[in-house]
Scaffold this motif. Structure first.
Motif, PDB file in Angstrom:
ATOM      1  N   SER A   7       0.844  -1.193   0.000  1.00  0.00           N
ATOM      2  CA  SER A   7       0.000   0.000   0.000  1.00  0.00           C
ATOM      3  C   SER A   7       0.872   1.233   0.000  1.00  0.00           C
ATOM      4  O   SER A   7       2.056   1.185   0.341  1.00  0.00           O
ATOM      5  CB  SER A   7      -0.905   0.014   1.234  1.00  0.00           C
ATOM      6  OG  SER A   7      -1.882   1.035   1.119  1.00  0.00           O
ATOM      7  N   HIS A  32      -2.799  -4.292  -4.006  1.00  0.00           N
ATOM      8  CA  HIS A  32      -2.294  -2.951  -3.715  1.00  0.00           C
ATOM      9  C   HIS A  32      -3.464  -2.163  -3.124  1.00  0.00           C
ATOM     10  O   HIS A  32      -4.495  -1.993  -3.774  1.00  0.00           O
ATOM     11  CB  HIS A  32      -1.770  -2.269  -4.976  1.00  0.00           C
ATOM     12  CG  HIS A  32      -0.958  -1.042  -4.691  1.00  0.00           C
ATOM     13  ND1 HIS A  32      -1.464   0.053  -4.020  1.00  0.00           N
ATOM     14  CD2 HIS A  32       0.339  -0.748  -4.972  1.00  0.00           C
ATOM     15  CE1 HIS A  32      -0.514   0.969  -3.908  1.00  0.00           C
ATOM     16  NE2 HIS A  32       0.585   0.516  -4.477  1.00  0.00           N
ATOM     17  N   SER A  36      -1.169   4.444  -5.104  1.00  0.00           N
ATOM     18  CA  SER A  36      -0.028   4.130  -5.976  1.00  0.00           C
ATOM     19  C   SER A  36       0.414   5.402  -6.694  1.00  0.00           C
ATOM     20  O   SER A  36       1.580   5.532  -7.054  1.00  0.00           O
ATOM     21  CB  SER A  36      -0.404   3.068  -7.013  1.00  0.00           C
ATOM     22  OG  SER A  36      -1.357   3.580  -7.936  1.00  0.00           O
ATOM     23  N   LEU A  45       1.699  -2.199 -12.092  1.00  0.00           N
ATOM     24  CA  LEU A  45       0.501  -2.630 -11.360  1.00  0.00           C
ATOM     25  C   LEU A  45      -0.155  -3.857 -11.994  1.00  0.00           C
ATOM     26  O   LEU A  45      -1.135  -4.380 -11.455  1.00  0.00           O
ATOM     27  CB  LEU A  45      -0.521  -1.495 -11.276  1.00  0.00           C
ATOM     28  CG  LEU A  45      -0.152  -0.307 -10.391  1.00  0.00           C
ATOM     29  CD1 LEU A  45      -1.208   0.782 -10.489  1.00  0.00           C
ATOM     30  CD2 LEU A  45       0.058  -0.742  -8.953  1.00  0.00           C
ATOM     31  N   PHE A  48      -1.894  -6.886 -10.105  1.00  0.00           N
ATOM     32  CA  PHE A  48      -2.375  -6.473  -8.789  1.00  0.00           C
ATOM     33  C   PHE A  48      -3.878  -6.208  -8.814  1.00  0.00           C
ATOM     34  O   PHE A  48      -4.401  -5.644  -9.768  1.00  0.00           O
ATOM     35  CB  PHE A  48      -1.699  -5.166  -8.340  1.00  0.00           C
ATOM     36  CG  PHE A  48      -0.336  -5.319  -7.727  1.00  0.00           C
ATOM     37  CD1 PHE A  48      -0.197  -5.566  -6.372  1.00  0.00           C
ATOM     38  CD2 PHE A  48       0.807  -5.211  -8.503  1.00  0.00           C
ATOM     39  CE1 PHE A  48       1.062  -5.698  -5.801  1.00  0.00           C
ATOM     40  CE2 PHE A  48       2.063  -5.337  -7.958  1.00  0.00           C
ATOM     41  CZ  PHE A  48       2.193  -5.583  -6.600  1.00  0.00           C
ATOM     42  N   THR A  50      -6.012  -3.705  -7.396  1.00  0.00           N
ATOM     43  CA  THR A  50      -5.660  -2.377  -6.880  1.00  0.00           C
ATOM     44  C   THR A  50      -6.899  -1.511  -6.703  1.00  0.00           C
ATOM     45  O   THR A  50      -7.765  -1.487  -7.572  1.00  0.00           O
ATOM     46  CB  THR A  50      -4.692  -1.667  -7.853  1.00  0.00           C
ATOM     47  OG1 THR A  50      -3.569  -2.509  -8.095  1.00  0.00           O
ATOM     48  CG2 THR A  50      -4.201  -0.350  -7.287  1.00  0.00           C
ATOM     49  N   PHE A  61      -9.695   2.880 -11.329  1.00  0.00           N
ATOM     50  CA  PHE A  61      -9.545   2.093 -10.101  1.00  0.00           C
ATOM     51  C   PHE A  61     -10.906   1.956  -9.421  1.00  0.00           C
ATOM     52  O   PHE A  61     -11.705   2.898  -9.404  1.00  0.00           O
ATOM     53  CB  PHE A  61      -8.606   2.774  -9.096  1.00  0.00           C
ATOM     54  CG  PHE A  61      -7.157   2.766  -9.459  1.00  0.00           C
ATOM     55  CD1 PHE A  61      -6.453   1.584  -9.574  1.00  0.00           C
ATOM     56  CD2 PHE A  61      -6.493   3.960  -9.656  1.00  0.00           C
ATOM     57  CE1 PHE A  61      -5.103   1.590  -9.890  1.00  0.00           C
ATOM     58  CE2 PHE A  61      -5.140   3.976  -9.969  1.00  0.00           C
ATOM     59  CZ  PHE A  61      -4.445   2.787 -10.085  1.00  0.00           C
ATOM     60  N   HIS A  78      -8.840   1.348   0.390  1.00  0.00           N
ATOM     61  CA  HIS A  78      -7.723   2.179   0.867  1.00  0.00           C
ATOM     62  C   HIS A  78      -7.922   2.532   2.335  1.00  0.00           C
ATOM     63  O   HIS A  78      -6.978   2.496   3.117  1.00  0.00           O
ATOM     64  CB  HIS A  78      -7.583   3.440   0.016  1.00  0.00           C
ATOM     65  CG  HIS A  78      -6.402   4.269   0.394  1.00  0.00           C
ATOM     66  ND1 HIS A  78      -5.109   3.772   0.365  1.00  0.00           N
ATOM     67  CD2 HIS A  78      -6.300   5.547   0.837  1.00  0.00           C
ATOM     68  CE1 HIS A  78      -4.274   4.716   0.765  1.00  0.00           C
ATOM     69  NE2 HIS A  78      -4.972   5.801   1.057  1.00  0.00           N
TER      70      HIS A  78
END
Length: 170
Positions: A7, A32, A36, A45, A48, A50, A61, A78
């Motif tokens: 992260s 992730h 990023s 990436l 991943f 993400t 994303f 996140h």
């Protein structure tokens, strides 16, 4: 199954690629947890799962993801939308809504792992700007049935063995 979790890489590309290459053979899943600061289609990436962090502006994303790791639902976010710097309660409610047993999040840049109400919460810290420690950390989980082994790595020093933990989940 092994799961690589990073992260808050905040623009790092060489380091992210290095971590991915180091663990790609063993890891069945790459995560992730956001910030990023790269485009969603950036080559480092690739592979991943993400999510978008508060410093990510690419709308490709997802805000959240729900993945399966060896039979466990893994909730990835996140954390900025759940106030994780002050409490895990909001994140816990969302994990319960989704039926997740593992939650991966970032945002605070603080390494941590704990089980609350049978749910494993993991913050891998930051590989760019760690808080509360010098080590630039990420995590590798080894999931076998209900036994989960967590190993912590520093970007340059490798595994930090005294931070390893084991968890039993129902």
């Amino acid at each position: 199954m092994k799961v690589l979790i990073v992260s808050d890489s905040h623009g790092l590309t060489n380091e992210l690629t290095e971590i991915k290459n180091k663990h790609a053979v063993e890891a069945g899943m790459l995560i992730h947890c956001g910030d990023s600061e790269l485009a969603a289609d950036h080559p480092c990436l690739e592979g991943f799962s993400t999510v978008r962090g508060n410093c990510d502006f690419d709308m490709d994303f997802s805000e959240e993801l729900l993945e399966d790791a060896n039979g466990y639902k893994v909730f990835i976010t996140h954390g900025h939308r759940y106030s994780v710097k002050s409490t895990l309660m909001n994140l816990s409610y969302r994990a319960k809504e989704l039926g997740a047993k593992i939650v991966c999040f970032g945002h605070s840049h603080s390494l941590g792992a704990e089980v609350i109400d049978g749910i494993l919460f993991i913050n891998p810290g930051s590989i760019r700007l760690p808080r509360g420690r010098k080590e630039k950390t990420y995590v590798v989980l080894d999931i076998e049935k209900n036994n989960i082994k967590l190993r912590v790595y520093d970007l340059k020093l490798g595994e930090i063995s005294h931070l390893a933990q084991e968890f039993l989940l129902p």
